[in-house]
Scaffold this motif. Structure first.
Motif, mmCIF file in Angstrom:
data_model
loop_
_atom_site.group_PDB
_atom_site.id
_atom_site.type_symbol
_atom_site.label_atom_id
_atom_site.label_comp_id
_atom_site.label_asym_id
_atom_site.label_seq_id
_atom_site.Cartn_x
_atom_site.Cartn_y
_atom_site.Cartn_z
ATOM 1 N N GLY A 138 79.368 52.600 31.109
ATOM 2 C CA GLY A 138 78.595 52.025 32.207
ATOM 3 C C GLY A 138 77.462 51.117 31.768
ATOM 4 O O GLY A 138 76.664 50.669 32.589
ATOM 5 N N VAL A 139 77.387 50.830 30.469
ATOM 6 C CA VAL A 139 76.275 50.054 29.927
ATOM 7 C C VAL A 139 76.798 48.784 29.258
ATOM 8 O O VAL A 139 77.849 48.792 28.631
ATOM 9 N N THR A 140 76.057 47.704 29.406
ATOM 10 C CA THR A 140 76.345 46.476 28.671
ATOM 11 C C THR A 140 75.405 46.423 27.471
ATOM 12 O O THR A 140 74.203 46.651 27.616
ATOM 13 N N VAL A 141 75.952 46.152 26.304
ATOM 14 C CA VAL A 141 75.142 46.017 25.097
ATOM 15 C C VAL A 141 75.134 44.543 24.709
ATOM 16 O O VAL A 141 76.179 43.901 24.641
ATOM 17 N N PHE A 142 73.929 44.036 24.466
ATOM 18 C CA PHE A 142 73.729 42.630 24.147
ATOM 19 C C PHE A 142 73.282 42.474 22.694
ATOM 20 O O PHE A 142 72.529 43.293 22.173
ATOM 21 N N LYS A 143 73.728 41.386 22.084
ATOM 22 C CA LYS A 143 73.287 41.010 20.743
ATOM 23 C C LYS A 143 72.563 39.675 20.855
ATOM 24 O O LYS A 143 73.115 38.699 21.341
ATOM 25 N N PHE A 144 71.327 39.646 20.407
ATOM 26 C CA PHE A 144 70.493 38.452 20.398
ATOM 27 C C PHE A 144 70.423 37.986 18.944
ATOM 28 O O PHE A 144 69.718 38.574 18.125
ATOM 29 N N THR A 145 71.174 36.949 18.610
ATOM 30 C CA THR A 145 71.182 36.419 17.250
ATOM 31 C C THR A 145 69.991 35.482 17.084
ATOM 32 O O THR A 145 69.875 34.476 17.798
ATOM 33 N N ILE A 146 69.102 35.810 16.168
ATOM 34 C CA ILE A 146 67.885 35.026 15.967
ATOM 35 C C ILE A 146 68.202 33.755 15.185
ATOM 36 O O ILE A 146 68.769 33.808 14.101
ATOM 37 N N GLU A 147 67.835 32.615 15.769
ATOM 38 C CA GLU A 147 68.003 31.322 15.118
ATOM 39 C C GLU A 147 66.688 30.816 14.529
ATOM 40 O O GLU A 147 66.694 30.022 13.587
ATOM 41 N N HIS A 148 65.583 31.255 15.110
ATOM 42 C CA HIS A 148 64.263 30.823 14.650
ATOM 43 C C HIS A 148 63.272 31.933 14.981
ATOM 44 O O HIS A 148 63.288 32.477 16.083
ATOM 45 N N LEU A 149 62.428 32.267 14.014
ATOM 46 C CA LEU A 149 61.446 33.332 14.194
ATOM 47 C C LEU A 149 60.088 32.801 13.756
ATOM 48 O O LEU A 149 59.952 32.248 12.663
ATOM 49 N N THR A 150 59.112 32.934 14.620
ATOM 50 C CA THR A 150 57.783 32.436 14.330
ATOM 51 C C THR A 150 56.749 33.494 14.695
ATOM 52 O O THR A 150 56.939 34.257 15.637
ATOM 53 N N GLY A 151 55.699 33.549 13.921
ATOM 54 C CA GLY A 151 54.628 34.498 14.191
ATOM 55 C C GLY A 151 53.283 33.862 13.921
ATOM 56 O O GLY A 151 53.169 32.906 13.159
ATOM 57 N N LYS A 152 52.255 34.416 14.559
ATOM 58 C CA LYS A 152 50.933 33.820 14.438
ATOM 59 C C LYS A 152 49.871 34.911 14.538
ATOM 60 O O LYS A 152 50.014 35.855 15.304
ATOM 61 N N VAL A 153 48.808 34.743 13.751
ATOM 62 C CA VAL A 153 47.659 35.636 13.834
ATOM 63 C C VAL A 153 46.469 34.849 14.354
ATOM 64 O O VAL A 153 46.332 33.654 14.099
ATOM 65 N N GLY A 154 45.616 35.533 15.108
ATOM 66 C CA GLY A 154 44.391 34.908 15.602
ATOM 67 C C GLY A 154 43.395 34.731 14.486
ATOM 68 O O GLY A 154 43.442 35.412 13.465
ATOM 69 N N LYS A 155 42.477 33.829 14.663
ATOM 70 C CA LYS A 155 41.571 33.470 13.576
ATOM 71 C C LYS A 155 40.573 34.558 13.215
ATOM 72 O O LYS A 155 39.885 34.454 12.223
ATOM 73 N N TYR A 156 40.513 35.625 13.982
ATOM 74 C CA TYR A 156 39.556 36.680 13.671
ATOM 75 C C TYR A 156 40.189 37.883 12.981
ATOM 76 O O TYR A 156 39.530 38.866 12.739
ATOM 77 N N THR A 157 41.467 37.799 12.637
ATOM 78 C CA THR A 157 42.087 38.896 11.893
ATOM 79 C C THR A 157 41.755 38.750 10.414
ATOM 80 O O THR A 157 41.451 37.655 9.940
ATOM 81 N N ASP A 158 41.806 39.839 9.680
ATOM 82 C CA ASP A 158 41.540 39.794 8.238
ATOM 83 C C ASP A 158 42.500 38.844 7.541
ATOM 84 O O ASP A 158 42.109 38.079 6.668
#
Length: 167
Positions: A138-158
């Motif tokens: 009764g469940v649909t399972v999805f696969k999300f293939t990552i093509e691009h991954l980006t991350g960012k920290v704020g200027k006040y983090t160590d």
């Protein structure tokens, strides 16, 4: 195809971004919804080898949007803290871009749903396996293939402070 970050010195490495994906299990999936409106829906997921796995119903806004256009993004906020006196925000977040597909193979579907469930309920694997085996149809399972991954920290983090000292 994907834009470069505007502030590269605040960028997370791919390894740091993947660590955030693994540490968390909830994010906002953004899809192209009805009438061209963006559709952001909170989901639970697990990460494995360049892909995110999540589940949902066979029908509904999420499933219909994915069927119409498989391109998606997922946003995960690692932390956020506001410094009112400085009108600043200390944050860390990632965005994954990619395409979503339905897992049709029954064995893979069962394995992915079981792995998903064990991420959130690891205490009793034998019982979890029984429950998942009963509910998998009764469940649909999805696969999300990552093509691009980006991350960012704020200027006040160590980490961001260290990065800015290098510049």
């Amino acid at each position: 195809m994907f834009r470069k970050q505007r502030r590269p010195r605040q960028a997370l490495t791919e390894e740091e971004s993947i660590e955030i994906l693994n540490r968390h299990g909830v994010g906002v999936l953004s899809l192209n919804g009805d009438e061209g409106y963006p559709y952001g829906v909170p989901i639970s997921y697990y990460y494995d080898d360049g892909a995110l796995y999540f589940h949902g119903g066979r029908r509904g806004h999420k499933a219909d949007s994915i069927a119409a256009n498989p391109k998606a993004s997922l946003t995960v906020i690692d932390h956020s803290e506001t410094y009112a006196e400085e009108y600043a925000n200390n944050y860390c977040s990632i965005i994954a871009f990619g395409k979503v597909e339905v897992i049709d193979d029954p064995d893979e579907k069962l394995a992915r749903l079981l792995a998903f469930t064990l991420k959130f309920v690891p205490e009793n694997p034998e019982h979890t396996e029984e429950v998942v085996a009963k509910d998998v149809r009764g469940v649909t399972v999805f696969k999300f293939t990552i093509e691009h991954l980006t991350g960012k920290v704020g200027k006040y983090t160590d980490r961001a402070q260290s990065a800015m000292k290098r510049d």
